[in-house]
Design a protein around this motif. Structure first.
Motif, short mmCIF file in Angstrom:
data_model
loop_
_atom_site.label_atom_id
_atom_site.label_comp_id
_atom_site.label_asym_id
_atom_site.label_seq_id
_atom_site.Cartn_x
_atom_site.Cartn_y
_atom_site.Cartn_z
N LEU A 1 0.95 -1.23 0.07
CA LEU A 1 0.03 0.00 0.02
C LEU A 1 0.94 1.22 0.09
O LEU A 1 0.41 2.23 -0.56
CB LEU A 1 -0.95 -0.10 1.28
N ASP A 2 1.88 1.20 0.60
CA ASP A 2 2.81 2.30 0.73
C ASP A 2 3.48 2.64 -0.58
O ASP A 2 3.54 3.85 -1.16
CB ASP A 2 4.16 2.07 1.66
N LYS A 3 3.55 1.52 -1.46
CA LYS A 3 4.22 1.79 -2.88
C LYS A 3 3.02 2.46 -3.60
O LYS A 3 3.20 3.25 -4.62
CB LYS A 3 4.55 0.49 -3.40
N VAL A 4 2.02 2.06 -3.66
CA VAL A 4 0.64 2.42 -4.31
C VAL A 4 0.38 3.86 -3.90
O VAL A 4 0.16 4.73 -4.76
CB VAL A 4 -0.61 1.56 -4.08
N VAL A 5 0.10 4.14 -2.48
CA VAL A 5 -0.24 5.28 -2.27
C VAL A 5 0.84 6.31 -2.16
O VAL A 5 0.72 7.45 -2.58
CB VAL A 5 -0.98 5.32 -0.87
N GLY A 6 2.05 5.97 -1.91
CA GLY A 6 3.13 6.99 -1.84
C GLY A 6 3.43 7.50 -0.45
O GLY A 6 2.62 7.16 0.58
N ALA A 7 4.14 8.56 -0.52
CA ALA A 7 4.35 9.40 0.50
C ALA A 7 3.21 10.22 1.08
O ALA A 7 3.04 10.61 2.21
CB ALA A 7 5.42 10.33 0.47
N GLU A 8 1.97 10.34 0.44
CA GLU A 8 0.74 10.72 0.96
C GLU A 8 0.04 10.35 2.09
O GLU A 8 -0.54 10.97 2.84
CB GLU A 8 -0.58 10.74 -0.45
N ALA A 9 0.50 8.99 2.39
CA ALA A 9 -0.25 8.05 3.48
C ALA A 9 0.35 8.70 4.91
O ALA A 9 -0.32 8.58 5.89
CB ALA A 9 -0.23 6.88 3.24
N VAL A 10 1.58 9.15 4.86
CA VAL A 10 2.45 9.75 6.08
C VAL A 10 1.94 10.70 6.49
O VAL A 10 1.90 11.78 5.78
CB VAL A 10 3.79 9.65 5.64
N GLU A 11 1.45 10.67 7.80
CA GLU A 11 0.60 12.07 8.37
C GLU A 11 1.84 12.40 9.07
O GLU A 11 2.35 11.96 9.91
CB GLU A 11 -0.45 11.59 9.43
N ALA A 12 2.02 13.72 8.62
CA ALA A 12 3.05 14.68 9.55
C ALA A 12 2.83 14.90 10.65
O ALA A 12 3.60 15.24 11.52
CB ALA A 12 3.56 15.51 8.61
N ASP A 13 1.36 15.25 10.71
CA ASP A 13 0.83 15.81 12.03
C ASP A 13 0.27 14.79 12.88
O ASP A 13 -0.83 14.55 13.00
CB ASP A 13 -0.27 17.06 11.66
N VAL A 14 1.18 14.67 13.92
CA VAL A 14 1.06 13.76 14.99
C VAL A 14 -0.30 13.75 15.90
O VAL A 14 -1.06 13.22 16.13
CB VAL A 14 2.31 13.29 15.99
N LYS A 15 -0.22 15.45 16.27
CA LYS A 15 -1.46 15.81 17.00
C LYS A 15 -2.86 15.45 16.29
O LYS A 15 -3.76 15.01 16.85
CB LYS A 15 -1.18 17.05 17.17
#
Length: 125
Positions: free
Chosen positions: A83-97
């Protein structure tokens, strides 16, 4: 190309917008969100549950003290990698809060629903 996603029935990779993974009790819940089609009000999603893998690990080698722990299932780990390969870096939430607040709101809903269910059971008694 994506054997683990195909194994769980996800064949149309291009429609995947994002995904989330959260832990509920002794299971991890993977939720895959698909892009909205023309004229659809809500995005379509699928939910998959995977039991957490239980392990006993040595806490202190000198006293042979062990502790029970859990970790993500290997099959889910492979699916998330794809899924990381498919979605790319968009799935990473930078805002932990924001992520913590989202999980907190979900927990509030789950607890409120469970309380309502228990109150209904009490009324029946």
């Amino acid at each position: 190309m994506y054997p683990h996603l195909n194994a769980i029935g996800i064949n149309n990779i291009d429609l995947i917008e994002k995904y989330t993974v959260r832990t509920e009790g002794d299971a991890d819940v993977l939720k895959v969100y698909y892009a909205r089609g023309k004229g659809e009000l809500f995005a379509r999603s699928e939910k998959f549950k995977y039991p957490r893998q239980k392990k006993r690990v040595v806490v202190d080698g000198g006293t042979n003290t062990y502790s029970n722990t859990t970790e993500i299932a290997p099959s889910l780990r492979f699916i998330v990698e794809e899924l990381d390969k498919v979605v790319g870096a968009e799935a990473v939430e930078a805002d932990v809060k924001k992520k913590i607040l989202t999980e907190l709101r979900h927990l509030e809903k789950v607890v409120a629903n469970k309380i309502a269910e228990i109150e209904e059971d009490l009324k029946k008694l």
